[in-house]
Scaffold this motif. Structure first.
Motif, mmCIF file in Angstrom:
data_model
loop_
_atom_site.group_PDB
_atom_site.id
_atom_site.type_symbol
_atom_site.label_atom_id
_atom_site.label_comp_id
_atom_site.label_asym_id
_atom_site.label_seq_id
_atom_site.Cartn_x
_atom_site.Cartn_y
_atom_site.Cartn_z
ATOM 1 N N LEU A 71 5.999 57.936 23.481
ATOM 2 C CA LEU A 71 7.508 58.022 23.487
ATOM 3 C C LEU A 71 8.022 59.550 23.878
ATOM 4 C CD1 LEU A 71 8.522 56.676 19.892
ATOM 5 C CD2 LEU A 71 9.261 55.537 22.190
ATOM 6 N N LEU A 72 7.038 60.734 23.726
ATOM 7 C CA LEU A 72 7.386 61.653 24.114
ATOM 8 C C LEU A 72 7.090 62.056 25.423
ATOM 9 C CD1 LEU A 72 7.896 64.765 23.578
ATOM 10 C CD2 LEU A 72 5.578 65.077 22.985
ATOM 11 N N ILE A 73 5.890 61.334 25.884
ATOM 12 C CA ILE A 73 5.631 61.582 27.462
ATOM 13 C C ILE A 73 6.360 60.723 28.131
ATOM 14 C CG2 ILE A 73 3.770 60.537 29.259
ATOM 15 C CD1 ILE A 73 1.711 61.122 26.955
ATOM 16 N N THR A 74 7.107 59.545 27.776
ATOM 17 C CA THR A 74 8.098 58.685 28.455
ATOM 18 C C THR A 74 9.289 59.466 28.371
ATOM 19 O OG1 THR A 74 7.325 56.767 27.572
ATOM 20 C CG2 THR A 74 9.421 56.437 28.115
ATOM 21 N N TYR A 132 12.616 53.247 26.656
ATOM 22 C CA TYR A 132 12.342 53.600 25.179
ATOM 23 C C TYR A 132 12.039 52.277 24.455
ATOM 24 C CZ TYR A 132 13.866 58.160 26.356
ATOM 25 O OH TYR A 132 13.997 59.433 27.102
ATOM 26 N N ARG A 133 12.870 50.936 24.595
ATOM 27 C CA ARG A 133 12.617 49.935 23.855
ATOM 28 C C ARG A 133 11.395 49.411 23.557
ATOM 29 N NH1 ARG A 133 17.490 45.634 23.856
ATOM 30 N NH2 ARG A 133 18.751 47.685 23.563
ATOM 31 N N PRO A 134 10.826 49.287 25.332
ATOM 32 C CA PRO A 134 9.593 48.466 25.655
ATOM 33 C C PRO A 134 8.438 49.061 24.796
ATOM 34 C CG PRO A 134 10.935 48.812 27.366
ATOM 35 C CD PRO A 134 11.412 49.335 26.482
ATOM 36 N N ILE A 135 8.630 50.471 24.402
ATOM 37 C CA ILE A 135 7.541 51.159 23.646
ATOM 38 C C ILE A 135 8.048 51.631 22.397
ATOM 39 C CG2 ILE A 135 6.178 51.744 25.819
ATOM 40 C CD1 ILE A 135 7.738 54.646 25.618
ATOM 41 N N ASN A 144 14.373 63.062 22.294
ATOM 42 C CA ASN A 144 14.688 62.626 23.951
ATOM 43 C C ASN A 144 14.882 63.808 24.615
ATOM 44 O OD1 ASN A 144 15.574 61.079 26.204
ATOM 45 N ND2 ASN A 144 17.631 60.796 25.137
ATOM 46 N N PHE A 145 13.888 64.155 25.256
ATOM 47 C CA PHE A 145 13.694 65.371 26.324
ATOM 48 C C PHE A 145 14.572 65.018 27.482
ATOM 49 C CE2 PHE A 145 10.103 67.154 23.640
ATOM 50 C CZ PHE A 145 10.739 68.517 23.395
ATOM 51 N N ALA A 146 14.839 63.868 27.838
ATOM 52 C CA ALA A 146 15.999 63.785 28.844
ATOM 53 C C ALA A 146 17.399 63.908 28.694
ATOM 54 C CB ALA A 146 15.888 62.272 29.370
#
Length: 297
Positions: A96-99, A85-88, A37-39
């Motif tokens: 996931l990384l791009i998101t 994150y949950r939708p993907i 989770n890079f955020a």
């Protein structure tokens, strides 16, 4: 020399405790979702801003402002998981990384638009004021409280993980999320709890960071977030205790290098990642990582 070593060791433990608080959030999310989770570093920034406005704009007592900021930041982490994150969740790891990177950019630019890029002075709570002088050791009060708070929160988290039903559910999801859902456990609630705990710890780290370095801006979470990620990998990504150990090792090493080699002060940030590379060359799984083991909590 001994006094200097002790002084810098205390500073390193304080800095390492901050990295550990943020690194634990990284490692918990990776443990249940196998994603980075890079955020998470920007969640640190959100917590600091919420605490800042609680005191300066709403005139709340510092303890109410800090507590409210921690809880709201935890809920923001849950909201991010639910919307982004949950939708993907079942998509590829690259998606996931791009998101996660997109969420990070969104938070940074949202706060830049709302509050501007000019740094703001963070109000220091009275409990963190002052410097203790003991036998030629100068100890800022906040540097004493930081490792104590980090150790207490780590103990509470480990107790939750190993002595509660939700903790057992987290460890079960870390082992096999599909089988866990077939056993009747509500995976969505457990994962939301993981994001709440991780984001709350990041908020605590953001508040303590802003107290030690009393200036906040929308990009303040980038470098602490990257260093906390390095600490999580250094300790063994997916292992809570490993993340704490990695944070301490990183903080102590960083401070001692700068203290004894002042000419390298400009490379302080680069040293954190150099240390990570060197350790992973020797032990690719990190300090606490184990070969062929999927269960991380």
């Amino acid at each position: 020399m001994l006094t200097t070593i002790l002084q810098q060791l205390i500073n390193g433990i304080s800095a390492g405790s901050l990295y550990a608080l943020v690194a634990i959030g990284y490692t918990m999310v990776y443990g249940v979702l196998r994603m980075i989770n890079f955020a998470h570093g920007d969640i640190l920034m959100v917590g600091a801003y919420l605490a800042f406005f609680g005191i300066s704009a709403f005139m709340l007592p510092w303890w109410i402002s800090f507590g409210t900021a921690i809880i709201i930041t935890g809920l923001i982490g849950v909201l991010i998981e639910r919307l982004a994150y949950r939708p993907i969740r079942n998509a590829s790891r690259v998606s996931l990384l791009i998101t996660a990177v997109g969420v990070s950019f969104f938070l940074e630019n949202l706060f830049l638009v709302l509050f501007g890029g000019v740094p703001k002075a963070f109000p220091i709570a009275p409990i963190f004021h002052g410097v203790l002088n003991y036998n030629q050791l100068y100890l800022p009060v906040v540097s004493i409280y930081t490792p104590i708070i980090a150790l207490a929160l780590l103990y509470m988290l480990l107790y939750i993980l190993h002595h509660t039903k939700y903790g057992m559910s987290m460890r079960s999801i870390a082992l096999d999320i599909d089988t866990t859902s077939l056993m009747g456990i509500n995976v969505d609630i457990v994962i939301s709890l993981v994001f709440f705990i991780g984001s709350s710890l990041a908020a605590v780290g953001g508040i303590l960071w802003s107290t030690q370095y009393p200036s906040i801006n929308p990009l303040m979470g980038i470098m602490p977030g990257l260093k906390a990620f390095a600490a999580a990998v250094l300790g063994g990504i997916g292992d809570v205790a490993g993340a704490a150990i990695g944070g301490l090792v990183l903080g102590i090493s960083e401070v001692l290098i700068v203290a004894f080699f002042p000419s390298l002060a400009g490379y302080k940030d680069a040293f954190a990642f150099l240390l990570l590379i060197l350790v992973l060359l020797v032990k690719p799984t990190g300090i606490m990582g184990k070969e062929l083991e999927r269960k991380r909590f």
